[in-house]
Design a protein around this motif. Structure first.
Motif, short mmCIF file in Angstrom:
data_model
loop_
_atom_site.label_atom_id
_atom_site.label_comp_id
_atom_site.label_asym_id
_atom_site.label_seq_id
_atom_site.Cartn_x
_atom_site.Cartn_y
_atom_site.Cartn_z
N ASP A 91 0.83 -1.20 0.00
CA ASP A 91 0.00 0.00 0.00
C ASP A 91 0.88 1.26 0.00
OD1 ASP A 91 -2.35 1.47 0.00
OD2 ASP A 91 -2.67 1.27 2.17
N ALA A 92 1.95 1.24 0.78
CA ALA A 92 2.86 2.40 0.84
C ALA A 92 3.52 2.65 -0.52
CB ALA A 92 3.92 2.18 1.91
N ARG A 93 3.92 1.59 -1.21
CA ARG A 93 4.53 1.77 -2.54
C ARG A 93 3.54 2.38 -3.52
NH1 ARG A 93 6.60 -3.90 -2.43
NH2 ARG A 93 4.82 -4.18 -3.77
N GLN A 94 2.29 1.88 -3.50
CA GLN A 94 1.27 2.42 -4.41
C GLN A 94 0.99 3.88 -4.12
OE1 GLN A 94 -1.98 -0.28 -3.75
NE2 GLN A 94 -1.34 -1.69 -5.36
N ARG A 95 0.77 4.20 -2.87
CA ARG A 95 0.45 5.59 -2.51
C ARG A 95 1.62 6.53 -2.73
NH1 ARG A 95 -3.30 6.13 2.81
NH2 ARG A 95 -4.31 4.11 2.71
N SER A 96 2.83 6.06 -2.44
CA SER A 96 3.98 6.95 -2.62
C SER A 96 4.16 7.29 -4.10
CB SER A 96 5.25 6.33 -2.03
OG SER A 96 5.59 5.13 -2.67
N ARG A 97 3.90 6.33 -5.00
CA ARG A 97 3.97 6.63 -6.44
C ARG A 97 2.89 7.64 -6.82
NH1 ARG A 97 5.44 1.02 -7.29
NH2 ARG A 97 3.26 0.44 -7.26
N GLN A 98 1.67 7.46 -6.31
CA GLN A 98 0.56 8.35 -6.64
C GLN A 98 0.80 9.77 -6.15
OE1 GLN A 98 -3.02 6.69 -5.04
NE2 GLN A 98 -3.43 5.46 -6.87
N HIS A 99 1.47 9.91 -5.02
CA HIS A 99 1.65 11.23 -4.40
C HIS A 99 3.04 11.82 -4.64
CE1 HIS A 99 -2.27 11.19 -2.43
NE2 HIS A 99 -2.06 9.89 -2.21
N GLY A 100 3.77 11.28 -5.61
CA GLY A 100 5.03 11.89 -6.03
C GLY A 100 6.21 11.63 -5.12
N PHE A 101 6.17 10.60 -4.30
CA PHE A 101 7.33 10.25 -3.48
C PHE A 101 8.23 9.35 -4.32
CE2 PHE A 101 4.90 12.09 -0.25
CZ PHE A 101 5.64 12.20 0.91
N ARG A 102 9.52 9.66 -4.36
CA ARG A 102 10.44 8.92 -5.21
C ARG A 102 10.96 7.65 -4.55
NH1 ARG A 102 15.14 12.28 -7.07
NH2 ARG A 102 15.57 10.36 -8.20
N PHE A 103 10.94 7.59 -3.23
CA PHE A 103 11.57 6.47 -2.54
C PHE A 103 10.61 5.83 -1.54
CE2 PHE A 103 14.78 9.68 -3.49
CZ PHE A 103 15.63 8.96 -4.31
N CYS A 104 10.56 4.50 -1.56
CA CYS A 104 9.79 3.72 -0.59
C CYS A 104 10.55 2.42 -0.40
CB CYS A 104 8.37 3.47 -1.11
SG CYS A 104 7.33 2.55 0.04
N TRP A 105 10.98 2.12 0.83
CA TRP A 105 11.80 0.95 1.06
C TRP A 105 11.54 0.37 2.45
CZ3 TRP A 105 13.45 5.90 1.63
CH2 TRP A 105 14.15 6.23 2.78
N ILE A 106 12.12 -0.80 2.66
CA ILE A 106 12.05 -1.50 3.96
C ILE A 106 13.46 -1.62 4.50
CG2 ILE A 106 11.71 -3.77 5.02
CD1 ILE A 106 9.06 -2.97 4.57
N ARG A 107 13.64 -1.33 5.76
CA ARG A 107 14.91 -1.60 6.43
C ARG A 107 14.60 -2.12 7.82
NH1 ARG A 107 18.64 2.58 5.55
NH2 ARG A 107 19.39 1.30 3.85
N ASP A 108 15.09 -3.32 8.08
CA ASP A 108 14.88 -3.98 9.37
C ASP A 108 13.39 -4.06 9.73
OD1 ASP A 108 17.61 -4.42 9.71
OD2 ASP A 108 17.90 -2.46 10.63
N GLY A 109 12.57 -4.39 8.74
CA GLY A 109 11.14 -4.58 8.97
C GLY A 109 10.35 -3.30 9.12
N THR A 110 10.99 -2.15 8.89
CA THR A 110 10.33 -0.86 9.03
C THR A 110 10.21 -0.19 7.66
OG1 THR A 110 11.29 -0.60 11.23
CG2 THR A 110 10.42 1.37 10.21
N ILE A 111 9.03 0.32 7.35
CA ILE A 111 8.78 0.97 6.07
C ILE A 111 9.21 2.43 6.15
CG2 ILE A 111 6.99 1.59 4.40
CD1 ILE A 111 5.37 -0.80 5.61
#
Length: 188
Positions: free
Chosen positions: A136-156
């Motif tokens: 969901d975060a990847r989809q919304r970040s693309r829709q709202h112009g965010f360039r980066f969405c990633w996971i590190r140590d289980g945290t989005i």
């Protein structure tokens, strides 16, 4: 009461994600009856440039229901092979493999298993709730112009631009707060 339930569910998911902290997933490796998952994990790690010894591994298994288990039924080419989960003894080895895989993004199954070459993916293991929230975060970040969405140590984490600070996403409420609601698809 609803807030308390959400808080408890969040706490359980956080604990479950913590329990997966030493695990990685290897996706895209075709299955065979006589496969050695230890050998496959060793070859994949060598391919990314990490030396994985037998004593570095606690457990290796494939996850999900076995596909095409009926011997008369040929496995469909459309079905993806089950993911291999590698539970490592030390988190440092997990981080080393993930970092090396990030550098070598275009991994294929050449030299690992017989058959046609397929793209391989190495990722950290996520709980079902975290995986769904990440999608969901990847989809919304693309829709709202965010360039980066990633996971590190289980945290989005999300970031709008290169020099901006990262925003931690822990729930759907965080997504609504920082990105807004999911836009409806355009119907022409």
């Amino acid at each position: 009461m609803k807030a308390s339930i959400q808080q408890l569910e969040s706490s359980v998911n956080k604990q479950n994600q913590y329990n997966l902290r030493n695990e990685i997933e290897i996706a895209g490796v075709d299955e065979s009856e006589s496969e050695s998952l230890q050998h496959i994990a060793t070859l994949v790690s060598k391919k990314v440039g990490v030396n994985l010894k037998e004593e570095d591994v606690d457990e290796i298994t494939r996850v999900g229901p076995k596909r095409g288990s009926n011997s008369r039924q040929a496995p469909s080419k459309d079905l993806l092979p089950r993911t291999i989960v590698v539970k490592l003894v030390r988190r440092t080895k997990r981080n080393e493999i993930l970092q090396a895989a990030k550098i070598r993004r275009n991994l294929t199954s050449d030299g690992i298993v017989e058959g046609p070459s397929k793209k391989l993916y190495i990722n950290e293991r996520l709980t079902k709730d975290t995986r769904l929230l990440f999608r969901d975060a990847r989809q919304r970040s693309r829709q709202h112009g965010f360039r980066f969405c990633w996971i590190r140590d289980g945290t989005i984490q999300i970031r709008q631009e290169e020099k901006r600070p990262a925003i931690t996403i822990r729930s759907s409420d965080d997504l609504d707060k920082h990105l807004g609601p999911m836009s409806a698809p355009n119907s022409a």
